[in-house]
Scaffold this motif. Structure first.
Motif, PDB file in Angstrom:
ATOM      1  N   ALA A 512       0.846  -1.205   0.000  1.00 32.15           N
ATOM      2  CA  ALA A 512       0.000   0.000   0.000  1.00 32.15           C
ATOM      3  C   ALA A 512       0.880   1.254   0.000  1.00 32.15           C
ATOM      4  O   ALA A 512       1.860   1.334   0.733  1.00 32.15           O
ATOM      5  CB  ALA A 512      -0.922  -0.003   1.205  1.00 32.15           C
ATOM      6  N   ARG A 513       0.533   2.233  -0.873  1.00 33.11           N
ATOM      7  CA  ARG A 513       1.310   3.443  -1.012  1.00 33.11           C
ATOM      8  C   ARG A 513       0.511   4.654  -0.514  1.00 33.11           C
ATOM      9  O   ARG A 513      -0.698   4.571  -0.362  1.00 33.11           O
ATOM     10  CB  ARG A 513       1.714   3.653  -2.474  1.00 33.11           C
ATOM     11  N   CYS A 514       1.219   5.802  -0.348  1.00 36.69           N
ATOM     12  CA  CYS A 514       0.575   7.048   0.099  1.00 36.69           C
ATOM     13  C   CYS A 514       1.132   8.222  -0.694  1.00 36.69           C
ATOM     14  O   CYS A 514       2.313   8.219  -1.087  1.00 36.69           O
ATOM     15  CB  CYS A 514       0.814   7.281   1.590  1.00 36.69           C
ATOM     16  N   GLY A 515       0.278   9.210  -0.942  1.00 41.39           N
ATOM     17  CA  GLY A 515       0.679  10.379  -1.708  1.00 41.39           C
ATOM     18  C   GLY A 515       1.695  11.265  -1.004  1.00 41.39           C
ATOM     19  O   GLY A 515       2.285  12.148  -1.636  1.00 41.39           O
ATOM     20  N   CYS A 516       1.922  11.066   0.295  1.00 38.75           N
ATOM     21  CA  CYS A 516       2.915  11.901   0.984  1.00 38.75           C
ATOM     22  C   CYS A 516       4.335  11.483   0.644  1.00 38.75           C
ATOM     23  O   CYS A 516       5.280  12.238   0.909  1.00 38.75           O
ATOM     24  CB  CYS A 516       2.689  11.853   2.502  1.00 38.75           C
ATOM     25  N   GLY A 517       4.509  10.238   0.068  1.00 37.24           N
ATOM     26  CA  GLY A 517       5.834   9.769  -0.331  1.00 37.24           C
ATOM     27  C   GLY A 517       6.617   9.125   0.784  1.00 37.24           C
ATOM     28  O   GLY A 517       7.787   8.773   0.589  1.00 37.24           O
ATOM     29  N   GLY A 533       9.602  10.613   5.650  1.00 35.42           N
ATOM     30  CA  GLY A 533       8.606  11.153   4.734  1.00 35.42           C
ATOM     31  C   GLY A 533       7.232  11.383   5.337  1.00 35.42           C
ATOM     32  O   GLY A 533       6.377  12.003   4.688  1.00 35.42           O
ATOM     33  N   HIS A 534       6.974  10.887   6.576  1.00 39.10           N
ATOM     34  CA  HIS A 534       5.633  11.079   7.170  1.00 39.10           C
ATOM     35  C   HIS A 534       5.474  12.548   7.600  1.00 39.10           C
ATOM     36  O   HIS A 534       6.361  13.102   8.280  1.00 39.10           O
ATOM     37  CB  HIS A 534       5.460  10.164   8.389  1.00 39.10           C
ATOM     38  N   PRO A 535       4.380  13.228   7.216  1.00 41.13           N
ATOM     39  CA  PRO A 535       4.223  14.662   7.534  1.00 41.13           C
ATOM     40  C   PRO A 535       3.952  14.958   9.002  1.00 41.13           C
ATOM     41  O   PRO A 535       3.976  16.110   9.417  1.00 41.13           O
ATOM     42  CB  PRO A 535       3.028  15.088   6.667  1.00 41.13           C
ATOM     43  N   GLY A 536       3.664  13.937   9.771  1.00 40.16           N
ATOM     44  CA  GLY A 536       3.405  14.165  11.201  1.00 40.16           C
ATOM     45  C   GLY A 536       1.984  14.575  11.514  1.00 40.16           C
ATOM     46  O   GLY A 536       1.669  14.862  12.671  1.00 40.16           O
ATOM     47  N   LYS A 537       1.113  14.611  10.509  1.00 39.31           N
ATOM     48  CA  LYS A 537      -0.287  14.979  10.710  1.00 39.31           C
ATOM     49  C   LYS A 537      -1.160  14.099   9.820  1.00 39.31           C
ATOM     50  O   LYS A 537      -0.681  13.517   8.845  1.00 39.31           O
ATOM     51  CB  LYS A 537      -0.510  16.464  10.336  1.00 39.31           C
ATOM     52  N   PRO A 538      -2.455  14.011  10.109  1.00 36.64           N
ATOM     53  CA  PRO A 538      -3.358  13.295   9.198  1.00 36.64           C
ATOM     54  C   PRO A 538      -3.345  13.952   7.818  1.00 36.64           C
ATOM     55  O   PRO A 538      -3.242  15.179   7.704  1.00 36.64           O
ATOM     56  CB  PRO A 538      -4.716  13.421   9.880  1.00 36.64           C
ATOM     57  N   CYS A 543      -2.919  12.421  -2.385  1.00 42.77           N
ATOM     58  CA  CYS A 543      -2.044  13.537  -2.763  1.00 42.77           C
ATOM     59  C   CYS A 543      -1.181  14.051  -1.618  1.00 42.77           C
ATOM     60  O   CYS A 543      -0.298  14.878  -1.840  1.00 42.77           O
ATOM     61  CB  CYS A 543      -2.875  14.691  -3.322  1.00 42.77           C
ATOM     62  N   GLY A 544      -1.447  13.600  -0.401  1.00 40.78           N
ATOM     63  CA  GLY A 544      -0.660  14.046   0.738  1.00 40.78           C
ATOM     64  C   GLY A 544      -1.089  15.385   1.313  1.00 40.78           C
ATOM     65  O   GLY A 544      -0.402  15.937   2.188  1.00 40.78           O
ATOM     66  N   ASN A 545      -2.203  15.942   0.849  1.00 33.35           N
ATOM     67  CA  ASN A 545      -2.686  17.236   1.352  1.00 33.35           C
ATOM     68  C   ASN A 545      -3.079  17.095   2.818  1.00 33.35           C
ATOM     69  O   ASN A 545      -3.753  16.134   3.214  1.00 33.35           O
ATOM     70  CB  ASN A 545      -3.871  17.695   0.515  1.00 33.35           C
ATOM     71  N   LEU A 546      -2.655  18.084   3.626  1.00 33.18           N
ATOM     72  CA  LEU A 546      -2.923  18.012   5.069  1.00 33.18           C
ATOM     73  C   LEU A 546      -4.298  18.541   5.448  1.00 33.18           C
ATOM     74  O   LEU A 546      -4.723  18.350   6.598  1.00 33.18           O
ATOM     75  CB  LEU A 546      -1.860  18.827   5.832  1.00 33.18           C
ATOM     76  N   THR A 547      -5.000  19.196   4.523  1.00 36.00           N
ATOM     77  CA  THR A 547      -6.314  19.774   4.815  1.00 36.00           C
ATOM     78  C   THR A 547      -7.395  18.803   4.371  1.00 36.00           C
ATOM     79  O   THR A 547      -7.418  18.391   3.202  1.00 36.00           O
ATOM     80  CB  THR A 547      -6.495  21.120   4.096  1.00 36.00           C
ATOM     81  N   GLU A 548      -8.274  18.471   5.284  1.00 35.80           N
ATOM     82  CA  GLU A 548      -9.299  17.472   4.957  1.00 35.80           C
ATOM     83  C   GLU A 548     -10.273  18.002   3.912  1.00 35.80           C
ATOM     84  O   GLU A 548     -10.609  17.317   2.949  1.00 35.80           O
ATOM     85  CB  GLU A 548     -10.048  17.064   6.222  1.00 35.80           C
ATOM     86  N   THR A 557       2.463   9.092  -6.023  1.00 33.98           N
ATOM     87  CA  THR A 557       3.762   9.096  -6.691  1.00 33.98           C
ATOM     88  C   THR A 557       4.362   7.706  -6.740  1.00 33.98           C
ATOM     89  O   THR A 557       4.090   6.870  -5.882  1.00 33.98           O
ATOM     90  CB  THR A 557       4.720  10.042  -5.960  1.00 33.98           C
ATOM     91  N   GLY A 558       5.205   7.496  -7.731  1.00 34.16           N
ATOM     92  CA  GLY A 558       6.023   6.278  -7.790  1.00 34.16           C
ATOM     93  C   GLY A 558       5.425   5.179  -8.616  1.00 34.16           C
ATOM     94  O   GLY A 558       6.145   4.346  -9.119  1.00 34.16           O
ATOM     95  N   THR A 559       4.133   5.065  -8.790  1.00 33.09           N
ATOM     96  CA  THR A 559       3.527   3.975  -9.547  1.00 33.09           C
ATOM     97  C   THR A 559       2.143   4.358  -9.977  1.00 33.09           C
ATOM     98  O   THR A 559       1.488   5.167  -9.332  1.00 33.09           O
ATOM     99  CB  THR A 559       3.485   2.681  -8.714  1.00 33.09           C
TER     100      THR A 559
END
Length: 571
Positions: A512-517, A533-538, A543-548, A557-559
């Motif tokens: 499983a992948r995540c947009g935060c990278g 690479g974890h942003p430290g927030k939900p 896309c890794g956007n921190l705003t719900e 990214t990556g695949t």
């Protein structure tokens, strides 16, 4: 009765009533003389009849004498209103005039007693009105001279009457004089008409009160005296109440005076302390301003000396080199070339600031709160930092990208010439957002002063397209202004999930992948708490956007594996 009340005084009447030992109840309040024919006004103040007649008329009311006989000439006379000289009450005189007022017989008696005590006054005989009165008949209540006294004893009707020497009456508290009828001056008033409620004489009973209920005054005094006493009993308590009220008012007035004086002293002390605090604050501001003046002056003077020295060196080098090149021969130029080139190179290496080291930014802000002075809060500070529009900046994505119908915002950061953020607000910030193609499409922004040098700008574009954003501070464009704003018409929805990390949302699946990278050791291709690479927030997995509540900004990214994306979204 004459002005001297049937007495002959050796001195002026004014002096007879102005002595310190004279009874005040014997003097008229208007003329300050002994009462002469005293009359009682409806307000119960007594004055001489002549004094009442001399009072200025206040008003004339259209009243007629309906109660008087038809043959009376007073029926057509109007009623007169005057002002009482003592209480200023409006008093209506009877239609008969001043003579219609009730005579104050108590005052007459007191004037008579006062006259007995005055050695300068000689009383006139009541019978002959010529001789000096020496005795008084207790039965007839008249003053008699020696001749009339002998005649009084010779008459059969009055032979048994007892006479007393006037000198023996000095200790008497009251002397009764007969009250004669106004309508029948020869008759004494002894009767009282119950029907008309007024004293009358025998002739009055025969002529005008024949069928009325009349009786002797001694027989009816108890009934009328009791009614008067009952009324007096009801009125008397008001005397104490009013006296206490006046005493309370006087006490409160004194308290008000004392309290006002105390508060006035407090005000003076406060004002003096406040003035001293303000003067101290003023002196501090002036000292601060003087120190700032000296500091800026020294800095500018030092910079001027340095620049003058550099200018002198540069001019020397330029002049020498120009003279060498224009006037020197080829050999001379080549001979001095080394020295000139070396000097010019050193001059090129000299660093200097062509702008003044300090600006003239000195401002007084009278509304800004300053530190306490002498325990008082004072206002007014010296401010030396001025905003520099060329140094101001913008933060946030709202000045570059927006969404049609959705609110966006950005922040204007005001800075000074040194690039430091201003610590206060109050600057004039103007924002203009205009569509490039549709000039009539203008979006009105709202500017909020955060009072810390930053200004929050919010707006909601109604149409998609490219806009021009002008940002001006104190009438000048900031750095980078005008800006280009792109407003999109559609909202790109998120395709993933809003999670804390991939490891938790996928149940620990490695693929499983995540947009935060972010990734984790052990072959995990997604992010995890505390790992790289974890942003430290939900955040959103797509896309890794921190705003719900936001727009999706890109793909994982990556695949492009639909399986990995599907698993992430599903989980």
């Amino acid at each position: 009765m004459s002005r001297n009340l049937n007495k002959k005084c050796a001195s002026d009447p004014h002096s007879q009533a102005s002595g310190s030992g004279v009874n005040a109840r014997t003097k008229c309040s208007a003329c300050r003389h002994f009462y002469c024919d005293p009359k009682i006004l409806p307000c119960l103040h007594t004055f001489c009849a002549e004094c009442i007649q001399q009072l200025e008329q206040f008003s004339i009311q259209g009243k007629t004498a309906e109660t008087l006989p038809e043959e009376s000439y007073l029926r057509d006379q109007p009623s007169v209103t005057i002002l009482c000289p003592v209480c200023d009450s409006e008093v209506d005189l009877p239609l008969a005039g001043v003579q219609g007022l009730t005579t104050d017989h108590l005052a007459v008696s007191e004037v008579f007693l006062e006259s007995l005590l005055n050695e300068d006054c000689e009383l006139v005989c009541d019978l002959c009105s010529e001789g000096t009165a020496e005795k008084r008949c207790d039965v007839c209540c008249v003053n008699l001279c020696e001749f009339c006294c002998q005649a009084h004893r010779r008459q059969k009707k009055t032979a048994s009457h007892t006479t007393v020497r006037l000198q023996d009456l000095n200790g008497s508290s009251r002397i009764v004089k007969p009250i004669m009828c106004l309508m029948h001056p020869a008759e004494e008033v002894r009767l009282f008409c119950e029907t008309c409620d007024r004293p009358v004489c025998r002739d009055c009973v025969v002529t005008g009160h024949r069928d009325h209920a009349c009786d002797y005054a001694a027989n009816v005094i108890h009934k009328h005296g009791d009614s008067v006493r009952e009324l007096l009993k009801n009125v008397q308590p008001h005397v104490g109440v009013l006296e206490r009220a006046l005493s309370d008012i006087e006490s409160v007035q004194q308290s008000v005076e004392v309290r006002a004086d105390a508060v006035a002293e407090e005000v003076r002390v406060f004002a003096e302390g406040y003035i001293k605090a303000i003067e101290k604050h003023r002196d501090g501001l002036l000292n601060q301003l003087e120190e700032l003046r000296v500091q800026k002056r020294n800095q500018l003077h030092l910079q001027r000396v340095q620049l003058e020295q550099i200018l002198s060196d540069v001019k020397t080098g330029v002049d020498f080199t120009e003279r060498l090149l224009t006037s020197g021969s080829d050999l001379e130029i080549l001979m001095a070339k080394g020295v000139a080139v070396s000097r010019l190179k050193r001059l090129l290496e000299v660093g200097y600031n062509p702008h003044p080291a300090v600006d003239d930014g000195v401002h007084f802000l009278p509304q800004e709160r300053a530190a306490q002075s002498g325990g008082f809060e004072v206002f007014g500070v010296i401010h030396t930092r001025a905003v520099e529009p060329a140094k101001c900046a913008i933060s946030g994505e709202g000045f570059q990208v927006g969404r049609q119908g959705h609110p966006s915002e950005f922040t204007v950061i005001c800075k000074d010439s040194a690039g430091e953020q201003m610590a206060k607000g109050g600057e004039t910030v103007r924002i203009s957002i205009v569509h490039k193609e549709k000039k009539d499409c203008v979006t009105k922004p709202a500017v909020q002063d955060n009072n810390d040098g930053t200004y929050r700008v919010s707006y909601t574009p109604q149409e998609a397209g490219t806009y021009t954003v002008w940002v001006c501070v104190t009438g000048q464009h900031i750095q980078g202004s005008p800006f280009v704003l792109v407003v999109r018409s559609k909202v790109r929805k998120h395709r993933g999930v809003f999670h804390c990390c991939t490891f938790c949302s996928s149940g620990g699946q490695k693929e499983a992948r995540c947009g935060c990278g972010g990734t984790m050791p052990g072959g995990y291709q997604g992010c995890g708490h505390g790992h790289k690479g974890h942003p430290g927030k939900p955040h959103w997995s797509c896309c890794g956007n921190l705003t719900e509540v936001s727009e999706c900004s890109g793909a994982i990214t990556g695949t492009n594996s639909s399986r990995s994306l599907f698993r992430t979204v599903a989980l």
